[in-house]
Every structure is written in structure tokens, then in C-alpha cells.
Design a protein around this motif. Sequence first.
Motif, PDB file in Angstrom:
ATOM      1  N   GLY A  46       0.832  -1.013   0.164  1.00 10.23           N
ATOM      2  CA  GLY A  46      -0.135  -0.031   0.171  1.00 10.23           C
ATOM      3  C   GLY A  46       0.798   1.223   0.131  1.00 10.23           C
ATOM      4  N   GLY A  47       0.209   2.359  -0.450  1.00  9.75           N
ATOM      5  CA  GLY A  47       1.029   3.622  -0.389  1.00  9.75           C
ATOM      6  C   GLY A  47       0.798   4.684  -1.617  1.00  9.75           C
ATOM      7  N   SER A  48       1.436   5.443  -1.745  1.00 10.94           N
ATOM      8  CA  SER A  48       0.954   6.472  -2.993  1.00 10.94           C
ATOM      9  C   SER A  48       2.243   6.441  -4.072  1.00 10.94           C
ATOM     10  N   GLU A  49       2.103   6.545  -5.107  1.00 11.47           N
ATOM     11  CA  GLU A  49       2.994   6.615  -6.077  1.00 11.47           C
ATOM     12  C   GLU A  49       2.763   7.716  -7.081  1.00 11.47           C
ATOM     13  N   PHE A  50       4.130   8.309  -7.506  1.00 10.25           N
ATOM     14  CA  PHE A  50       3.944   9.338  -8.361  1.00 10.25           C
ATOM     15  C   PHE A  50       4.868   8.976  -9.618  1.00 10.25           C
ATOM     16  N   GLN A  70       7.896   6.377  -4.762  1.00 11.36           N
ATOM     17  CA  GLN A  70       6.679   5.666  -3.952  1.00 11.36           C
ATOM     18  C   GLN A  70       6.721   6.017  -2.487  1.00 11.36           C
ATOM     19  N   THR A  71       5.783   6.548  -1.757  1.00 14.09           N
ATOM     20  CA  THR A  71       5.839   6.723  -0.475  1.00 14.09           C
ATOM     21  C   THR A  71       4.683   6.015   0.291  1.00 14.09           C
ATOM     22  N   GLU A  72       4.570   6.276   1.465  1.00  9.63           N
ATOM     23  CA  GLU A  72       3.384   5.727   2.401  1.00  9.63           C
ATOM     24  C   GLU A  72       2.169   6.721   1.930  1.00  9.63           C
ATOM     25  N   ARG A  73       1.113   6.011   2.137  1.00 13.27           N
ATOM     26  CA  ARG A  73      -0.165   6.676   1.590  1.00 13.27           C
ATOM     27  C   ARG A  73      -0.174   7.953   2.372  1.00 13.27           C
ATOM     28  N   LEU A  74      -0.385   9.152   1.249  1.00 10.59           N
ATOM     29  CA  LEU A  74      -0.571  10.389   1.599  1.00 10.59           C
ATOM     30  C   LEU A  74      -1.969  11.068   1.643  1.00 10.59           C
ATOM     31  N   THR A  75      -2.478  12.083   2.228  1.00  8.06           N
ATOM     32  CA  THR A  75      -3.725  12.759   2.141  1.00  8.06           C
ATOM     33  C   THR A  75      -3.811  13.437   0.844  1.00  8.06           C
ATOM     34  N   ASN A  76      -5.058  13.740   0.615  1.00 12.80           N
ATOM     35  CA  ASN A  76      -5.129  14.520  -0.699  1.00 12.80           C
ATOM     36  C   ASN A  76      -4.339  15.933  -0.602  1.00 12.80           C
ATOM     37  N   ASP A  77      -4.461  16.666   0.291  1.00 12.08           N
ATOM     38  CA  ASP A  77      -3.596  17.836   0.174  1.00 12.08           C
ATOM     39  C   ASP A  77      -2.111  17.551  -0.141  1.00 12.08           C
ATOM     40  N   GLN A  78      -1.732  16.558   0.963  1.00 16.01           N
ATOM     41  CA  GLN A  78      -0.242  16.041   0.737  1.00 16.01           C
ATOM     42  C   GLN A  78       0.027  15.716  -0.695  1.00 16.01           C
ATOM     43  N   THR A  79      -0.921  14.890  -1.234  1.00 15.03           N
ATOM     44  CA  THR A  79      -0.466  14.457  -2.753  1.00 15.03           C
ATOM     45  C   THR A  79      -0.550  15.807  -3.651  1.00 15.03           C
ATOM     46  N   ASP A  80      -1.447  16.560  -3.588  1.00 13.22           N
ATOM     47  CA  ASP A  80      -1.303  17.762  -4.485  1.00 13.22           C
ATOM     48  C   ASP A  80       0.035  18.500  -4.342  1.00 13.22           C
ATOM     49  N   GLU A  81       0.067  18.817  -2.991  1.00 10.40           N
ATOM     50  CA  GLU A  81       1.423  19.852  -2.779  1.00 10.40           C
ATOM     51  C   GLU A  81       2.533  18.916  -3.265  1.00 10.40           C
ATOM     52  N   LEU A  82       2.849  17.539  -3.189  1.00 13.97           N
ATOM     53  CA  LEU A  82       3.916  16.911  -3.421  1.00 13.97           C
ATOM     54  C   LEU A  82       4.023  16.851  -5.064  1.00 13.97           C
ATOM     55  N   ARG A  83       2.852  16.650  -5.686  1.00 14.71           N
ATOM     56  CA  ARG A  83       2.998  16.743  -7.152  1.00 14.71           C
ATOM     57  C   ARG A  83       3.508  17.880  -7.850  1.00 14.71           C
ATOM     58  N   GLY A  84       3.097  19.156  -7.029  1.00 18.69           N
ATOM     59  CA  GLY A  84       3.539  20.199  -7.389  1.00 18.69           C
ATOM     60  C   GLY A  84       4.982  20.516  -7.454  1.00 18.69           C
ATOM     61  N   ALA A  85       5.597  20.066  -6.194  1.00 26.18           N
ATOM     62  CA  ALA A  85       6.989  20.259  -5.846  1.00 26.18           C
ATOM     63  C   ALA A  85       7.733  19.374  -6.992  1.00 26.18           C
ATOM     64  N   GLY A 138       2.353  16.918 -16.121  1.00 25.42           N
ATOM     65  CA  GLY A 138       3.479  15.467 -16.564  1.00 25.42           C
ATOM     66  C   GLY A 138       3.834  14.526 -15.256  1.00 25.42           C
ATOM     67  N   VAL A 139       3.363  15.032 -13.874  1.00 22.13           N
ATOM     68  CA  VAL A 139       3.142  14.015 -12.843  1.00 22.13           C
ATOM     69  C   VAL A 139       1.821  13.499 -12.523  1.00 22.13           C
ATOM     70  N   THR A 140       1.756  12.253 -12.568  1.00 19.41           N
ATOM     71  CA  THR A 140       0.787  11.492 -12.199  1.00 19.41           C
ATOM     72  C   THR A 140       0.778  10.920 -10.917  1.00 19.41           C
ATOM     73  N   SER A 141      -0.409  10.783 -10.325  1.00 24.28           N
ATOM     74  CA  SER A 141      -0.266  10.186  -8.683  1.00 24.28           C
ATOM     75  C   SER A 141      -1.377   8.984  -8.587  1.00 24.28           C
ATOM     76  N   SER A 142      -1.331   8.143  -7.772  1.00 25.48           N
ATOM     77  CA  SER A 142      -2.215   7.163  -7.518  1.00 25.48           C
ATOM     78  C   SER A 142      -1.761   6.492  -6.476  1.00 25.48           C
ATOM     79  N   PHE A 143      -2.964   5.551  -5.634  1.00 25.85           N
ATOM     80  CA  PHE A 143      -2.467   5.343  -4.160  1.00 25.85           C
ATOM     81  C   PHE A 143      -3.300   3.897  -3.911  1.00 25.85           C
ATOM     82  N   VAL A 144      -2.625   3.080  -3.300  1.00 25.16           N
ATOM     83  CA  VAL A 144      -3.048   1.831  -3.111  1.00 25.16           C
ATOM     84  C   VAL A 144      -3.236   1.520  -1.448  1.00 25.16           C
ATOM     85  N   GLY A 145      -4.393   1.377  -1.205  1.00 22.11           N
ATOM     86  CA  GLY A 145      -4.789   1.085   0.273  1.00 22.11           C
ATOM     87  C   GLY A 145      -4.267   0.082   0.816  1.00 22.11           C
TER      88      GLY A 145
END
Length: 386
Positions: free
Chosen positions: A56-60, A101-116, A127-134
Motif C-alpha cells: 500500500g501507499g502513494s505513487e508518483f 513511491q511513499t506511504e499513503r498520503l492525504t489528498n492535500d499532501q498528494t497535491d502539494e507533492l505533485r507540484g513540488a 506531467g506528474v501523475t499520482s495514484s494510491f493503493v490502500g
Amino acid sequence: MAFSFARFGNDLYTGKRSVDVVGRWRTWLGIGVGIILVSVLILLLKGLNPGIEFRGGSEFRISDAKTLEQSLATEIVGDVVPQAGEQARVSVIGQNSIRVQTERLTNDQTDELRGALADGYGVEASGVTSSFVGASWGADITGKAITALLTFLVLVALVITIYFRAWQMAVAALLALVHDLAITAGVYSLTGFEVTPATVIGFLTILGYSLYDTVVVFDKVRENTAHVMSSTRRTYSEAVNLAVNQTLVRSINTSVVALLPVGSILFIGALLLGAGTLRDISLALFVGILAGTFSSVFIAPPLLVLLKRREPAILEQEARVHKARESAARARAAQERGEELVTAGAGTPTATVVSGAGRSAAAERPTGPRNQPKRASRQRPSGRKR
């Protein structure tokens, strides 16, 4: 004389040459057990590297990145999400893509990390896509993978037992499959490759390949041992060894043909072109085919013989074969001794002849001049001379 692989295979099939696989079972099983122990030790020390689908986690994914520096992504994740910075996994995919790949992030953290990440690698935000797996979905995938593996092994045991009518073959085949799984898992742990659903598919594929090769060998074993119990020509283990030799060249040829495309996928498509999914499945296939070929030839048949030799009928048949061979050897030795005696007595006045069956013939009479048979004397008729 140049070596001919075809002639070598024909000699193995006819029995003119033989590779003593069953007779040297301690060597082959020792090698197999040693490799398994090393694999288990590596697994205990390093463990497997489960993919995001299992943990599980988030992926960019960053496409068309201006740089492929992986430490940059680690720094960005640490600045935006400090608690996830140390656990971030960064890898290069293909020629110009970065996966984070990181641990699962919140929606706000995901948007902030995508921009960074977009700013850091000089790409558009799109050009940066994100997805997460519970975590629950990952646990469910893990449970289904284990269930699929256990179901496969149970069905294999049932099919082999019913088809060959011998539970020993099923046990030997399953132990060979465990050998293949342990080696492949150890290689994954040693290389640090991620275990993904594609890896599980590769595991099931190599189990099918190894099982196919083992069944071919066992089918020849069944053919060679069909009437072995009533024969004194070969023991059961010798008949099994002949079957292994008769299928050895075929197993080598099949493995080489299968390894060529898999090796191309692994070393060209995955390592050079950076196709992550292909790398996951091709490594499992490459290692599994090698391990499966070894276990089908050098592990499963000796294990089968060891299990079968626990039956009294097999031991009795081996005793009959050895007894028949000893009798034949004594007969040949007696015949050779008899021929030597005949040769030694050819130039002497007397000779004793021993027949090939071991019976002593009566001594011949002396053959000197004084003992030649006398000619019958011709008596002149009585009366006058003409």
C-alpha cells in the motif's frame, strides 16, 4: 573426432553412455539443499521487497523529466512530507521517467507533492501523475496470491497422483517445485527487485514450466519401469536413471530455447530500456527456468527412487537382479578359467578340460606315440600260398 551433440543424445537414449544421476543422488540433493539453505538465509537477512500493490501507499510518476537524479526526488519528498522522506522509494523507468513511491498520503499532501516534483524536475503539472493503493487492498492481493499458490500445489499433487498412480511421484514433484520457489525468492531478495503481481504471475509460470518438465521425465520413468518388477535385467533405480538420460538432451534443448527470449526481455528490454513490469516477470522466468530444469533432472528422479526403495517389493526386485548378475559373473569366470586351462594344455601330453558351465570333463588319455590306438593285425588265411 569432433563432438556431436546429436550422437551424444543418441548414446544416452540407447544406454551406450550414461550420466549417473540416481547413483550420485547424495551429490545432487546436497547441491539442491545447499542452494535452498543459502536462499533461506538471504531471505531471513534481507527479506523481500514488496511492491506498492502489496504494502500500500502513494505513487508518483514524472514523465519527460529534465534530469534523472534520484536524490532530488528524495529531498523533495522529505521537504514536503518529512515523515515519508526516509521511506520514499525512487527509481528510473525507461529513458526519461522517474517513479516515486511513499506511504499513503492525504489528498492535500498528494497535491502539494505533485507540484513540488513538477517544479523540481522542470515539467508541467500534468506531467506528474499520482495514484494510491490502500493497505487493505494490498493485504487482499497478498492473501489471494498465497491462496493461488497453495491451490496450484494441491491440484498438482492430485493430478500427478491420479495420472501416474503413485503418490511418490507427486511428493517428488512438489519438493522439486519448492526447490524452484526457494531459489527464485532468494534471487529476488538478493537483487532487491520488487515483488509485484507480475512477479507472482512469473512464479506461477515457472512452476508450470518446471512441472511440465518433471512430468515428461516421470512419463518416461513409467514407461521404463512398467515391467521392471518381473525383470532381472535392470533394477528400479537403473531404469529410472535410463529414463533421465533419455530425456536429458530434450530438457537441455527446451530450456535453451525458452531462455533465449526470456533473457532478451530481461537484459535488453528491462535492464537497458528500463521496462519495470517486464523486469519483474522476466527475472522470475529466467531464474525459474534454470532452477526448474535442474530440479526436473537432478532432484525429482533421485527423490522418487528414495521414496520407492522404501517398498519391500522394490528391494526384493533389486536383490533378484543382483543375484542373477552374480550367477552370470560366476559362469563367465568359470568359462574363462576353462579356456585358460585348455590353452595351457595344448602343448603337453595331457590336458584337463573344464566346460563353460563349470563341469569338469574327464581327463583325456595321454596322446603320446606309445598310446596311439593299435592297428588291427591282418591275419593271413590258412592254407597254401598261391
